[in-house]
Design a protein around this motif. Structure first.
Motif, PDB file in Angstrom:
ATOM      1  N   GLY A  58     -12.324   0.223   0.273  1.00  0.00           N
ATOM      2  CA  GLY A  58     -11.433  -0.266  -0.724  1.00  0.00           C
ATOM      3  C   GLY A  58     -11.786  -0.992  -1.891  1.00  0.00           C
ATOM      4  O   GLY A  58     -12.441  -0.635  -2.892  1.00  0.00           O
ATOM      5  N   SER A  59     -10.718  -1.786  -2.811  1.00  0.00           N
ATOM      6  CA  SER A  59     -12.340  -1.962  -4.534  1.00  0.00           C
ATOM      7  C   SER A  59     -11.984  -3.776  -4.044  1.00  0.00           C
ATOM      8  O   SER A  59     -12.326  -4.090  -4.672  1.00  0.00           O
ATOM      9  N   ASN A  60     -12.569  -4.631  -2.380  1.00  0.00           N
ATOM     10  CA  ASN A  60     -12.991  -6.072  -2.982  1.00  0.00           C
ATOM     11  C   ASN A  60     -14.353  -6.389  -3.349  1.00  0.00           C
ATOM     12  O   ASN A  60     -13.643  -7.219  -3.383  1.00  0.00           O
ATOM     13  N   ILE A  61     -14.292  -5.238  -4.203  1.00  0.00           N
ATOM     14  CA  ILE A  61     -16.185  -5.479  -4.491  1.00  0.00           C
ATOM     15  C   ILE A  61     -15.492  -6.372  -6.277  1.00  0.00           C
ATOM     16  O   ILE A  61     -16.619  -7.478  -6.461  1.00  0.00           O
ATOM     17  N   GLY A  62     -14.132  -5.582  -6.628  1.00  0.00           N
ATOM     18  CA  GLY A  62     -13.854  -7.068  -7.785  1.00  0.00           C
ATOM     19  C   GLY A  62     -13.201  -7.494  -7.441  1.00  0.00           C
ATOM     20  O   GLY A  62     -12.064  -8.103  -8.548  1.00  0.00           O
ATOM     21  N   ASN A  63     -13.175  -8.397  -6.440  1.00  0.00           N
ATOM     22  CA  ASN A  63     -11.836  -9.509  -6.444  1.00  0.00           C
ATOM     23  C   ASN A  63     -13.041 -10.674  -6.031  1.00  0.00           C
ATOM     24  O   ASN A  63     -12.077 -12.257  -6.341  1.00  0.00           O
ATOM     25  N   PHE A  64     -13.814 -10.741  -6.283  1.00  0.00           N
ATOM     26  CA  PHE A  64     -15.350 -11.529  -6.324  1.00  0.00           C
ATOM     27  C   PHE A  64     -14.643 -12.656  -8.401  1.00  0.00           C
ATOM     28  O   PHE A  64     -14.368 -11.974  -8.709  1.00  0.00           O
ATOM     29  N   GLU A  65     -15.113 -13.875  -8.141  1.00  0.00           N
ATOM     30  CA  GLU A  65     -15.149 -14.847  -9.497  1.00  0.00           C
ATOM     31  C   GLU A  65     -16.466 -13.360  -9.735  1.00  0.00           C
ATOM     32  O   GLU A  65     -17.085 -13.170  -9.960  1.00  0.00           O
ATOM     33  N   MET A  97       0.820  -1.270  -0.071  1.00  0.00           N
ATOM     34  CA  MET A  97       0.001   0.450   0.014  1.00  0.00           C
ATOM     35  C   MET A  97       0.861   1.460  -0.038  1.00  0.00           C
ATOM     36  O   MET A  97       0.408   2.510  -0.653  1.00  0.00           O
ATOM     37  N   GLU A  98       1.842   1.410   0.138  1.00  0.00           N
ATOM     38  CA  GLU A  98       3.145   1.824   0.576  1.00  0.00           C
ATOM     39  C   GLU A  98       4.083   2.124  -0.717  1.00  0.00           C
ATOM     40  O   GLU A  98       4.593   3.604  -0.835  1.00  0.00           O
ATOM     41  N   LEU A  99       3.287   1.307  -2.470  1.00  0.00           N
ATOM     42  CA  LEU A  99       4.260   1.619  -2.574  1.00  0.00           C
ATOM     43  C   LEU A  99       3.619   2.710  -4.166  1.00  0.00           C
ATOM     44  O   LEU A  99       2.921   3.003  -3.953  1.00  0.00           O
ATOM     45  N   PRO A 100       4.945   3.185  -4.735  1.00  0.00           N
ATOM     46  CA  PRO A 100       4.583   4.251  -5.863  1.00  0.00           C
ATOM     47  C   PRO A 100       3.630   3.844  -6.656  1.00  0.00           C
ATOM     48  O   PRO A 100       2.696   4.587  -7.470  1.00  0.00           O
ATOM     49  N   GLU A 101       3.151   2.449  -7.364  1.00  0.00           N
ATOM     50  CA  GLU A 101       3.346   1.976  -8.248  1.00  0.00           C
ATOM     51  C   GLU A 101       2.150   1.571  -8.030  1.00  0.00           C
ATOM     52  O   GLU A 101       0.637   2.267  -8.645  1.00  0.00           O
ATOM     53  N   TYR A 102       1.048   1.238  -6.516  1.00  0.00           N
ATOM     54  CA  TYR A 102       0.036   1.212  -5.821  1.00  0.00           C
ATOM     55  C   TYR A 102      -1.209   2.185  -5.868  1.00  0.00           C
ATOM     56  O   TYR A 102      -1.161   2.662  -3.980  1.00  0.00           O
ATOM     57  N   TYR A 103      -2.180   2.588  -6.573  1.00  0.00           N
ATOM     58  CA  TYR A 103      -2.510   3.363  -6.299  1.00  0.00           C
ATOM     59  C   TYR A 103      -3.669   3.316  -6.218  1.00  0.00           C
ATOM     60  O   TYR A 103      -4.634   4.399  -5.149  1.00  0.00           O
ATOM     61  N   PRO A 104      -4.487   2.567  -5.796  1.00  0.00           N
ATOM     62  CA  PRO A 104      -5.926   2.233  -4.909  1.00  0.00           C
ATOM     63  C   PRO A 104      -6.027   2.445  -4.029  1.00  0.00           C
ATOM     64  O   PRO A 104      -7.223   3.876  -3.200  1.00  0.00           O
ATOM     65  N   THR A 105      -5.122   2.591  -2.341  1.00  0.00           N
ATOM     66  CA  THR A 105      -5.091   2.636  -1.335  1.00  0.00           C
ATOM     67  C   THR A 105      -5.467   4.245  -1.175  1.00  0.00           C
ATOM     68  O   THR A 105      -5.867   5.124  -0.420  1.00  0.00           O
ATOM     69  N   ARG A 106      -4.041   5.081  -1.882  1.00  0.00           N
ATOM     70  CA  ARG A 106      -3.483   6.094  -1.564  1.00  0.00           C
ATOM     71  C   ARG A 106      -4.770   7.234  -2.952  1.00  0.00           C
ATOM     72  O   ARG A 106      -4.760   8.474  -2.109  1.00  0.00           O
ATOM     73  N   THR A 107      -5.579   6.790  -3.269  1.00  0.00           N
ATOM     74  CA  THR A 107      -5.921   7.210  -4.127  1.00  0.00           C
ATOM     75  C   THR A 107      -7.609   7.442  -3.624  1.00  0.00           C
ATOM     76  O   THR A 107      -8.200   8.401  -3.252  1.00  0.00           O
ATOM     77  N   VAL A 139     -19.886   1.630  -1.342  1.00  0.00           N
ATOM     78  CA  VAL A 139     -18.358   1.469  -2.300  1.00  0.00           C
ATOM     79  C   VAL A 139     -17.499   1.673  -3.084  1.00  0.00           C
ATOM     80  O   VAL A 139     -18.207   1.945  -3.942  1.00  0.00           O
ATOM     81  N   GLY A 140     -16.555   0.899  -2.532  1.00  0.00           N
ATOM     82  CA  GLY A 140     -15.382   1.680  -3.663  1.00  0.00           C
ATOM     83  C   GLY A 140     -15.233   0.483  -4.601  1.00  0.00           C
ATOM     84  O   GLY A 140     -15.723  -0.577  -4.646  1.00  0.00           O
ATOM     85  N   PHE A 141     -14.983   1.433  -5.799  1.00  0.00           N
ATOM     86  CA  PHE A 141     -14.630   1.077  -7.168  1.00  0.00           C
ATOM     87  C   PHE A 141     -13.469   1.214  -7.808  1.00  0.00           C
ATOM     88  O   PHE A 141     -12.839   2.069  -7.885  1.00  0.00           O
ATOM     89  N   ASP A 142     -12.506  -0.454  -8.470  1.00  0.00           N
ATOM     90  CA  ASP A 142     -11.303   0.885  -9.387  1.00  0.00           C
ATOM     91  C   ASP A 142     -11.442   1.022 -10.606  1.00  0.00           C
ATOM     92  O   ASP A 142     -12.354  -0.563 -11.132  1.00  0.00           O
ATOM     93  N   LEU A 143     -11.751   1.957 -11.072  1.00  0.00           N
ATOM     94  CA  LEU A 143     -12.190   2.394 -12.357  1.00  0.00           C
ATOM     95  C   LEU A 143     -11.161   2.109 -13.340  1.00  0.00           C
ATOM     96  O   LEU A 143      -9.895   1.868 -13.152  1.00  0.00           O
ATOM     97  N   GLN A 144     -11.425   1.572 -14.552  1.00  0.00           N
ATOM     98  CA  GLN A 144     -10.617   1.605 -15.666  1.00  0.00           C
ATOM     99  C   GLN A 144      -9.819   2.373 -16.170  1.00  0.00           C
ATOM    100  O   GLN A 144     -10.360   3.252 -16.228  1.00  0.00           O
TER     101      GLN A 144
END
Length: 336
Positions: free
Chosen positions: A175-182, A60-70, A205-210
């Motif tokens: 979070g973007s947990n909704i996207g982890n389901f099958e 979550m602290e990595l520069p590449e990992y945007y979801p948490t800080r966004t 609900v949190g969603f990671d966008l395209q």
């Protein structure tokens, strides 16, 4: 790789002292079933033992990992507008599914208290330790907050709330947990939640966008190798908890993003023919060279997909809160 606190697992994390946790029958059964199929699979809910959770904190602290800080930025900048949609002058129960450490939620809690909102906070988590630590922190940081924690399955919590806490509810699933389901799991999850809610209730609900596929791919395959270590820890966990003899150096982490399907898929790939023994299970599993273990899906959404998902689940999209780059969205649905 999103922090999914799965409501249906009884996984026991490794203790801080490094002692072996109690034998986890569900983990053993899921490993045997997942490795019996083709392709071999292992649920991402098993990422989060003690070591895995620490690695995820690093991710979550990595520069590449945007979801948490966004998402954190969205909540911080738009907190006043968000809580206004909760109708804070009318009493409600603020129910958070998978509350964890509550770091992001505290932004909204402070804003609600500042606005003198009439509410009670009910964090729900499968981890009793997480609930106890969160409530202890809240009692110190926000002493005026009314809170009742619930340890256990999300839907058991919602059932208990419906029977014991009548009145309006606002549910948080951040979070973007909704996207982890099958496949279609997100729809089934929201439809199940809808059964416990009434027409005046809402859910955020949190969603990671395209977005740029390269940005997404880098978030799940960082240059420093922390995400690879996070995935490979699954093998070490099976060694610790199931008596397996995986050699993690004989596997490599691979991930890719399909922009048509809108999904990141992550794998652990065997570098050679090998057989792994699970001494606690009296069980062996063979791997061919370059055979993958599918460990995670992470779906990314367009705004149209989000609205359609809400509609099919029995919700209407009331408001979408996003960042300047449109990387992430916290979406407020109301029951229809």
């Amino acid at each position: 790789m999103d922090l999914l606190l799965n409501p249906n697992t009884n996984a026991t994390p490794e203790t801080e002292s490094g002692t072996k946790p109690a034998f986890n029958t569900e983990f053993a059964d899921d490993v045997k079933a997942g490795f019996a199929g083709s392709p071999k699979t292992l649920s991402s809910k098993y990422f989060y033992d003690g070591a895995g959770s620490k690695l995820f904190q690093q991710i979550m602290e990595l520069p590449e990992y945007y979801p948490t800080r966004t998402e954190f930025s969205i909540l911080k900048k738009q907190k006043a507008e968000i809580i206004n949609f909760f109708n804070p002058s009318d009493f409600f129960h603020l129910v958070e599914l998978g509350s964890g450490d509550g770091l992001k939620t505290k932004i909204l809690l402070r804003q609600l208290l500042q606005a003198k909102a009439r509410f009670e906070y009910i964090p729900v988590d499968i981890s009793g330790d997480a609930i106890n630590q969160l409530q202890s922190a809240l009692s110190s940081e926000l002493p005026d907050l009314k809170t009742v924690g619930f340890t256990g399955d999300y839907f058991k919590a919602l059932h208990w709330l419906k029977r014991n806490k009548p009145g309006r509810k606002v549910v948080l699933f951040l979070g973007s947990n909704i996207g982890n389901f099958e496949d279609n799991g997100d729809l089934k999850f929201l439809q199940e939640i809808r059964k416990y809610l009434s027409p005046q209730d809402k859910i955020l609900v949190g969603f990671d966008l395209q977005k740029d596929p390269r940005v997404i791919r880098q978030a799940y395959d960082d240059a420093s190798g922390v995400t690879a270590a996070f995935n490979l820890n699954l093998l070490k966990r099976m060694n610790r908890e199931l008596g397996a003899n995986f050699e993690p150096e004989q596997f490599e982490h691979f991930t890719d993003y399909d922009p048509i399907a809108g999904v990141v898929k992550s794998y652990l790939v065997s570098k050679r023919n090998q057989t792994v023994t699970f001494s606690y299970l009296n069980h062996t599993v063979s791997f061919k060279a370059w055979e993958p273990i599918h460990t995670e899906n992470s779906h990314k959404y367009s705004v149209d997909m989000i609205k359609e998902l809400g509609r099919k689940s029995g919700f209407e999209t009331e408001q979408l809160f996003t960042d300047e780059q449109h990387y992430f969205a916290d979406v407020l649905f109301r029951v229809v």
